[in-house]
Design an enzyme around this catalytic site. Structure first.
Site, PDB file in Angstrom:
ATOM      1  N   THR A   1       0.854  -1.201   0.000  1.00 21.39           N
ATOM      2  CA  THR A   1       0.000   0.000   0.000  1.00 21.39           C
ATOM      3  C   THR A   1       0.887   1.247   0.000  1.00 21.39           C
ATOM      4  O   THR A   1       0.649   2.200  -0.752  1.00 21.39           O
ATOM      5  CB  THR A   1      -0.946   0.004   1.214  1.00 21.39           C
TER       6      THR A   1
ATOM      7  N   LYS B   1       7.200  14.131  21.234  1.00 22.02           N
ATOM      8  CA  LYS B   1       7.360  15.262  22.165  1.00 22.02           C
ATOM      9  C   LYS B   1       6.017  15.654  22.775  1.00 22.02           C
ATOM     10  O   LYS B   1       5.899  16.672  23.441  1.00 22.02           O
ATOM     11  CB  LYS B   1       7.947  16.471  21.430  1.00 22.02           C
TER      12      LYS B   1
ATOM     13  N   ARG C   1      -2.079   5.267   7.152  1.00 20.21           N
ATOM     14  CA  ARG C   1      -2.351   3.923   7.694  1.00 20.21           C
ATOM     15  C   ARG C   1      -2.041   3.947   9.180  1.00 20.21           C
ATOM     16  O   ARG C   1      -0.983   4.408   9.598  1.00 20.21           O
ATOM     17  CB  ARG C   1      -1.500   2.867   7.009  1.00 20.21           C
TER      18      ARG C   1
HETATM   19  N1   CP Z   1      -2.591  -5.477   0.997  1.00 19.98           N
HETATM   20  C1   CP Z   1      -1.896  -4.681   1.843  1.00 19.98           C
HETATM   21  O1   CP Z   1      -2.469  -3.797   2.481  1.00 19.98           O
HETATM   22  O2   CP Z   1      -0.554  -4.920   1.901  1.00 19.98           O
HETATM   23  P1   CP Z   1       0.492  -4.089   2.786  1.00 19.98           P
HETATM   24  O3   CP Z   1       0.138  -4.335   4.230  1.00 19.98           O
HETATM   25  O4   CP Z   1       1.832  -4.635   2.405  1.00 19.98           O
HETATM   26  O5   CP Z   1       0.326  -2.642   2.445  1.00 19.98           O
END
Ligand code: CP
Length: 334
Positions: free
Chosen positions: A66, A94, A115
């Site tokens: 991703t 911090k 993420r």
């Molecule tokens: N499919 C997927 O989200 O792979 P990664 O965790 O490597 O990003």
């Protein structure tokens, strides 16, 4: 959370807001970009689409594809990227709050791709953006065990490409196998299924890792039929697609994944022999032992193409977010 402002896509947080016309448009844009990139002139024209735009890739949970596919999707379009992958290198150590960190990113870039280990963080960031004078779009690149909307988009693109000569996704029987309880990819993909006619889902999972009630309630609400089984062998010959997932061991609290006999939820030579000749095998990757590497040679193995489709679908999402879909349509093809 509305996905759009005007005719463009804005935040990408929850797959439930995607409707069929937008899915079809994104798939068409992904194909257009993919084909253009095959020539020098096409690749250069793609790089000229967004050379003044910048992206922040804020990935505090591990990722290979991703992260890399978003990073490279940005570069395909001429965008520049910044990244934080290790929170110990950000001022959060911090004591800076999550909100202040996100607002700081928005001071420098035009889109935030994020993420996180925690569910709901991308939605929180998008709400924050909606309340400030210079909001930038937020893309959820995987939030906890909850949602992974751009994975679902690339999965739809892969299914659509795979069934191009078989009437598309409509009418297909799609199996989802593995750790369905804690797998965000299958949860997001289920939500997009409301856009396709006469699709039937088959959940194949150990009882303790069955699909969660909230997703099943959504499927019921949208009259999408599904069945559940713990035995792949009982359903394998019916499937047009089997979407395999790994055990999500990172969410184990006391090694509960180890109790699963994975041989019942795996694809190898015996399963290939019973799978339809024109079926497809998908996997969001990374894989564990649930797909034997020998399966990679089988023409039905679609997961490496699926992974590559991810970059093109993310190109399409960025094109739509920045509203340059008309310009890509004007690039001549040779
Ligand atoms: N499919 C997927 O989200 O792979 P990664 O965790 O490597 O990003």
């Amino acid at each position: 959370m509305l996905p759009s402002r005007g005719s463009s896509l804005f935040h990408v947080i929850d797959p439930r807001v995607f409707e069929r016309p937008l899915l079809d448009e994104l798939c068409a844009l992904a194909t257009r970009a993919r084909l253009l990139a095959k020539t020098e002139d096409g690749a250069r024209a793609l790089r000229d689409l967004l050379p003044t735009r910048r992206a922040m890739l804020y990935f505090t949970q591990p990722s290979t594809r991703t992260f890399l596919s978003f990073n490279n999707a940005c570069h395909v379009l001429g965008m520049r990227t910044s990244e934080i992958r290790d929170p110990s290198t950000s001022s959060e150590v911090k004591g800076e709050s999550f909100e202040d960190s996100i607002r700081t990113f928005s001071s420098y870039v035009d889109v935030i791709v994020m993420r996180t280990k925690e569910s709901g963080r991308a939605a929180q960031a998008a709400r924050l953006m909606n309340g400030i004078p210079r909001p930038v779009p937020v893309i959820n690149a995987g939030s906890g065990s909850d949602q992974h909307p751009t994975q679902a988009l690339l999965d739809i693109y892969t299914l659509q490409r795979s069934f191009e000569d078989q009437g598309g996704i409509d009418g297909k029987v799609i199996g989802m196998m593995g750790d369905l309880k804690r797998g965000r990819t299958v949860r997001s993909l289920c939500y997009l299924m409301k856009n396709y006619k006469n699709v039937r889902l088959v959940f194949i999972a150990p009882e303790q890792f069955a699909m969660e009630p909230d997703v099943k309630a959504y499927l019921d609400q949208h009259r999408i039929p599904y069945t559940e089984t713990t035995r792949l062998s009982d359903v394998l010959p019916q499937l047009d697609a089997v979407y395999v997932t790994r055990m999500q061991t990172e969410w184990d609290t006391s090694g509960e994944s180890r109790a699963v006999d994975l041989s019942h939820f795996s694809i190898g030579a015996p399963e290939l022999a019973r799978l339809k000749r024109d079926a497809v095998i998908m996997h969001p990757l990374p894989r564990g032992p649930e797909i034997d590497p020998s399966v990679d040679q089988d023409p039905r193995a679609m997961y490496w193409r699926q992974e590559r489709n991810g970059m093109w679908m993310r190109v399409a999402v960025l094109i739509k977010i920045f509203g340059v879909e008309q310009r890509i349509g004007e690039i001549p093809t040779v």
